[in-house]
Design an enzyme around this catalytic site. Structure first.
Site, PDB file in Angstrom:
ATOM      1  N   ASP A 168      31.388  38.016  56.095  1.00 46.60           N
ATOM      2  CA  ASP A 168      30.180  38.258  56.899  1.00 46.60           C
ATOM      3  C   ASP A 168      30.449  38.870  58.270  1.00 46.60           C
ATOM      4  OD1 ASP A 168      29.975  34.635  57.352  1.00 46.60           O
ATOM      5  OD2 ASP A 168      31.144  36.108  58.479  1.00 46.60           O
ATOM      6  N   CYS A 176      30.008  58.024  45.883  1.00 44.83           N
ATOM      7  CA  CYS A 176      31.179  58.420  46.675  1.00 44.83           C
ATOM      8  C   CYS A 176      31.061  59.889  47.100  1.00 44.83           C
ATOM      9  CB  CYS A 176      32.446  58.228  45.832  1.00 44.83           C
ATOM     10  SG  CYS A 176      33.937  58.832  46.635  1.00 44.83           S
ATOM     11  N   CYS A 210      35.217  53.244  46.857  1.00 43.76           N
ATOM     12  CA  CYS A 210      34.888  53.913  45.606  1.00 43.76           C
ATOM     13  C   CYS A 210      35.571  53.223  44.432  1.00 43.76           C
ATOM     14  CB  CYS A 210      35.362  55.375  45.689  1.00 43.76           C
ATOM     15  SG  CYS A 210      35.109  56.279  44.152  1.00 43.76           S
ATOM     16  N   ARG A 213      22.401  39.811  50.478  1.00 44.29           N
ATOM     17  CA  ARG A 213      23.245  39.011  51.397  1.00 44.29           C
ATOM     18  C   ARG A 213      23.426  39.759  52.719  1.00 44.29           C
ATOM     19  NH1 ARG A 213      28.482  37.351  48.355  1.00 44.29           N
ATOM     20  NH2 ARG A 213      28.880  36.062  50.198  1.00 44.29           N
ATOM     21  N   HIS A 249      39.095  38.036  51.588  1.00 46.63           N
ATOM     22  CA  HIS A 249      38.209  38.493  50.514  1.00 46.63           C
ATOM     23  C   HIS A 249      37.418  39.732  50.914  1.00 46.63           C
ATOM     24  CE1 HIS A 249      38.298  34.063  48.983  1.00 46.63           C
ATOM     25  NE2 HIS A 249      39.382  34.724  48.660  1.00 46.63           N
ATOM     26  N   THR A 283      35.563  24.883  54.291  1.00 48.06           N
ATOM     27  CA  THR A 283      35.850  25.394  52.956  1.00 48.06           C
ATOM     28  C   THR A 283      36.001  24.251  51.963  1.00 48.06           C
ATOM     29  OG1 THR A 283      37.288  26.796  51.589  1.00 48.06           O
ATOM     30  CG2 THR A 283      38.357  25.552  53.363  1.00 48.06           C
ATOM     31  N   CYS A 303      38.267  56.549  43.474  1.00 45.29           N
ATOM     32  CA  CYS A 303      39.277  57.138  44.385  1.00 45.29           C
ATOM     33  C   CYS A 303      39.467  56.185  45.568  1.00 45.29           C
ATOM     34  CB  CYS A 303      38.825  58.534  44.831  1.00 45.29           C
ATOM     35  SG  CYS A 303      37.470  58.537  46.020  1.00 45.29           S
TER      36      CYS A 303
HETATM   37  C1  BV8 Z   1      43.069  36.113  41.881  1.00 43.65           C
HETATM   38  C2  BV8 Z   1      33.963  37.374  46.996  1.00 43.65           C
HETATM   39  C3  BV8 Z   1      44.352  36.582  40.029  1.00 43.65           C
HETATM   40  C4  BV8 Z   1      33.324  37.882  48.207  1.00 43.65           C
HETATM   41  C5  BV8 Z   1      35.143  35.364  46.425  1.00 43.65           C
HETATM   42  C6  BV8 Z   1      45.236  29.999  41.090  1.00 43.65           C
HETATM   43  C7  BV8 Z   1      45.851  31.105  41.676  1.00 43.65           C
HETATM   44  C8  BV8 Z   1      45.195  32.331  41.678  1.00 43.65           C
HETATM   45  C9  BV8 Z   1      43.911  32.471  41.124  1.00 43.65           C
HETATM   46  C10 BV8 Z   1      43.303  31.380  40.581  1.00 43.65           C
HETATM   47  C11 BV8 Z   1      43.963  30.150  40.570  1.00 43.65           C
HETATM   48  N1  BV8 Z   1      43.120  29.257  39.967  1.00 43.65           N
HETATM   49  C12 BV8 Z   1      41.963  29.883  39.630  1.00 43.65           C
HETATM   50  C13 BV8 Z   1      42.049  31.179  39.952  1.00 43.65           C
HETATM   51  C14 BV8 Z   1      41.000  32.170  39.724  1.00 43.65           C
HETATM   52  C15 BV8 Z   1      40.036  32.313  40.883  1.00 43.65           C
HETATM   53  C16 BV8 Z   1      39.595  30.989  41.441  1.00 43.65           C
HETATM   54  O1  BV8 Z   1      40.083  30.575  42.484  1.00 43.65           O
HETATM   55  N2  BV8 Z   1      38.669  30.337  40.765  1.00 43.65           N
HETATM   56  C17 BV8 Z   1      38.186  29.065  41.259  1.00 43.65           C
HETATM   57  C18 BV8 Z   1      36.685  29.107  41.479  1.00 43.65           C
HETATM   58  C19 BV8 Z   1      38.580  28.001  40.244  1.00 43.65           C
HETATM   59  N3  BV8 Z   1      40.634  33.118  41.915  1.00 43.65           N
HETATM   60  C20 BV8 Z   1      40.532  34.451  41.823  1.00 43.65           C
HETATM   61  O2  BV8 Z   1      40.022  35.028  40.898  1.00 43.65           O
HETATM   62  C21 BV8 Z   1      41.137  35.239  42.966  1.00 43.65           C
HETATM   63  N4  BV8 Z   1      41.872  36.312  42.384  1.00 43.65           N
HETATM   64  O3  BV8 Z   1      43.785  35.230  42.194  1.00 43.65           O
HETATM   65  O4  BV8 Z   1      43.382  37.016  40.947  1.00 43.65           O
HETATM   66  C22 BV8 Z   1      45.114  37.756  39.607  1.00 43.65           C
HETATM   67  C23 BV8 Z   1      46.484  37.619  39.464  1.00 43.65           C
HETATM   68  C24 BV8 Z   1      47.191  38.688  39.010  1.00 43.65           C
HETATM   69  C25 BV8 Z   1      46.554  39.892  38.715  1.00 43.65           C
HETATM   70  C26 BV8 Z   1      45.182  40.016  38.857  1.00 43.65           C
HETATM   71  C27 BV8 Z   1      44.448  38.945  39.323  1.00 43.65           C
HETATM   72  C28 BV8 Z   1      40.066  35.889  43.816  1.00 43.65           C
HETATM   73  C29 BV8 Z   1      39.278  34.855  44.540  1.00 43.65           C
HETATM   74  C30 BV8 Z   1      38.262  35.540  45.468  1.00 43.65           C
HETATM   75  C31 BV8 Z   1      36.939  35.534  44.800  1.00 43.65           C
HETATM   76  N5  BV8 Z   1      35.925  36.067  45.684  1.00 43.65           N
HETATM   77  N6  BV8 Z   1      34.204  35.954  47.136  1.00 43.65           N
HETATM   78  C32 BV8 Z   1      31.994  37.219  48.361  1.00 43.65           C
HETATM   79  O5  BV8 Z   1      31.103  37.565  47.565  1.00 43.65           O
HETATM   80  O6  BV8 Z   1      31.865  36.392  49.282  1.00 43.65           O
HETATM   81  S1  BV8 Z   1      35.326  33.707  46.507  1.00 43.65           S
HETATM   82  C33 BV8 Z   1      34.069  32.929  47.341  1.00 43.65           C
HETATM   83  O7  BV8 Z   1      34.452  31.567  47.424  1.00 43.65           O
HETATM   84  C34 BV8 Z   1      33.900  33.344  48.789  1.00 43.65           C
HETATM   85  O8  BV8 Z   1      34.843  34.228  49.300  1.00 43.65           O
HETATM   86  C35 BV8 Z   1      34.029  31.995  49.515  1.00 43.65           C
HETATM   87  O9  BV8 Z   1      34.398  32.102  50.823  1.00 43.65           O
HETATM   88  C36 BV8 Z   1      35.059  31.400  48.678  1.00 43.65           C
HETATM   89  C37 BV8 Z   1      35.459  29.982  48.819  1.00 43.65           C
HETATM   90  O10 BV8 Z   1      34.333  29.196  48.930  1.00 43.65           O
HETATM   91  P1  BV8 Z   1      34.104  28.430  50.334  1.00 43.65           P
HETATM   92  O11 BV8 Z   1      34.221  29.432  51.415  1.00 43.65           O
HETATM   93  O12 BV8 Z   1      34.999  27.262  50.402  1.00 43.65           O
HETATM   94  O13 BV8 Z   1      32.589  28.031  50.208  1.00 43.65           O
HETATM   95  P2  BV8 Z   1      32.005  26.774  49.399  1.00 43.65           P
HETATM   96  O14 BV8 Z   1      30.531  26.976  49.321  1.00 43.65           O
HETATM   97  O15 BV8 Z   1      32.800  26.543  48.173  1.00 43.65           O
HETATM   98  O16 BV8 Z   1      32.297  25.527  50.353  1.00 43.65           O
HETATM   99  C38 BV8 Z   1      31.674  25.432  51.621  1.00 43.65           C
HETATM  100  C39 BV8 Z   1      32.302  24.236  52.309  1.00 43.65           C
HETATM  101  O17 BV8 Z   1      31.780  24.161  53.645  1.00 43.65           O
HETATM  102  C40 BV8 Z   1      31.970  22.925  51.645  1.00 43.65           C
HETATM  103  O18 BV8 Z   1      33.158  22.138  51.593  1.00 43.65           O
HETATM  104  C41 BV8 Z   1      30.945  22.266  52.598  1.00 43.65           C
HETATM  105  O19 BV8 Z   1      31.083  20.861  52.615  1.00 43.65           O
HETATM  106  C42 BV8 Z   1      31.364  22.833  53.909  1.00 43.65           C
HETATM  107  N7  BV8 Z   1      30.295  22.984  54.916  1.00 43.65           N
HETATM  108  C43 BV8 Z   1      29.003  23.360  54.717  1.00 43.65           C
HETATM  109  N8  BV8 Z   1      28.379  23.451  55.917  1.00 43.65           N
HETATM  110  C44 BV8 Z   1      29.302  23.128  56.858  1.00 43.65           C
HETATM  111  C45 BV8 Z   1      30.525  22.825  56.225  1.00 43.65           C
HETATM  112  N9  BV8 Z   1      31.628  22.468  56.899  1.00 43.65           N
HETATM  113  C46 BV8 Z   1      31.537  22.401  58.240  1.00 43.65           C
HETATM  114  N10 BV8 Z   1      30.408  22.705  58.931  1.00 43.65           N
HETATM  115  C47 BV8 Z   1      29.282  23.047  58.273  1.00 43.65           C
HETATM  116  N11 BV8 Z   1      28.170  23.323  58.975  1.00 43.65           N
HETATM  117 ZN    ZN Z   2      35.453  58.456  44.943  1.00 39.57          ZN
END
Ligand code: BV8
Ligand code: ZN
Length: 242
Positions: free
Chosen positions: A106, A149, A129, A72, A121, A189, A132
């Protein structure tokens, strides 16, 4: 409302707006050639999040996960900010109180000139690391194996938030503060990932006028006051003052 009417309605709400916040997702970088996650051809078509975007995946096979991110980074390295990123950097200059919350890693918002940014994110160009607190900034696309690290000899990992990981508290606080605004733009999003999507709900509950920019309806469309169907690179520049 037809497209031009809804652009006019959105522009009307932005006239004289003193407090504007924005939430972006992968869709704003699509026109920079960076694949999204859930669109056709998106990342989750070829990779399972649980295999490449969780701490368990990295513990199980660090080289495989690192390779996913290194590939990526190749894509991100050659990408340029598009008019959508640039429009938000301009809006930041035009509005008295502006904040940008992005789910993207990005770095294209910073490269477009945005400064008031919270990267919910993380950022792919930073590593940390697993043991640490050591962090490094990557200057170029790294080797395909996770770096070691310099402080403790354990593995470095991408400084991004994986599924099941808590977001950084200071980022949550900054995003919550940004939800106290007159207008909240949500752009590119799917609104599928939490707690990021929740900030749009918070802004709405705080009384913000919500403008959505997306090429298709999303999980957040139902709370948008105006949904502008179109590409970020085309629609966002139309929201700028002349
Ligand atoms: C956490 C890593 C809990 C970096 C990513 C409720 C509350 C809290 C958590 C949850 C919850 N329900 C579910 C959860 C768990 C989970 C979650 O959300 N799961 C989902 C899938 C059901 N959430 C988590 O795990 C989060 N952590 O809450 O921890 C916790 C609590 C206590 C103690 C410990 C832990 C962490 C979430 C972060 C995960 N990491 N990325 C990377 O590799 O990039 S998420 C990943 O999805 C990316 O960051 C990305 O940005 C993000 C969201 O996706 P989008 O950006 O929306 O992209 P997508 O492809 O989906 O959509 C694109 C959109 O653009 C579309 O609508 C399309 O139509 C549109 N589009 C396309 N082209 C265009 C356009 N629009 C305009 N113009 C264009 N040209
Ligand atoms: Zn370290």
């Amino acid at each position: 409302m037809n497209p031009s009417q809804s652009i006019a309605a959105a522009r009307q709400y932005l006239q004289g707006c003193q407090r504007l916040s924005v939430l972006t997702g992968a869709g704003i970088s699509a026109e920079s050639g960076i694949p999204t996650f859930r669109d056709p051809g998106g990342l989750w078509e070829n990779f399972k999040p649980e295999e490449v975007a969780t701490p368990e995946a990295f513990a199980r096979d660090p080289a495989f996960v690192w390779e996913f991110y290194a590939t990526r980074m190749e894509k991100f390295h050659g990408a340029q900010p598009n008019p959508g990123h640039q429009a938000l950097a301009t809006l930041e200059q035009q509005v008295q109180s502006f904040w940008l919350i992005t789910q993207n890693i990005d770095n294209l918002h910073h490269r477009a000139g945005s400064q008031r940014v919270t990267e919910l994110h993380g950022n792919i160009w930073r590593t940390r690391c697993v043991s640490c607190t050591h962090r490094e900034e990557l200057q170029a696309v790294p080797e395909s194996v996770p770096p070691i690290c310099q402080q403790c000899g354990d593995l470095m990992r991408p400084d991004v938030v994986w599924f099941g990981e808590m977001l950084d508290l200071k980022n949550i606080e900054a995003a919550e503060a940004a939800c106290h605004c007159e207008v909240f733009i949500v752009a590119g999003t799917s609104g599928e990932v939490w707690p990021a999507a929740g900030f749009c709900h918070q802004a709405k509950a705080n009384g913000a006028f919500v403008i959505e920019v997306n090429t298709q309806p999303s999980a957040l469309s139902e709370i948008a006051d105006v949904s502008l169907l179109g590409r970020c690179g085309e629609v966002l520049p139309q929201l700028l003052e002349n």
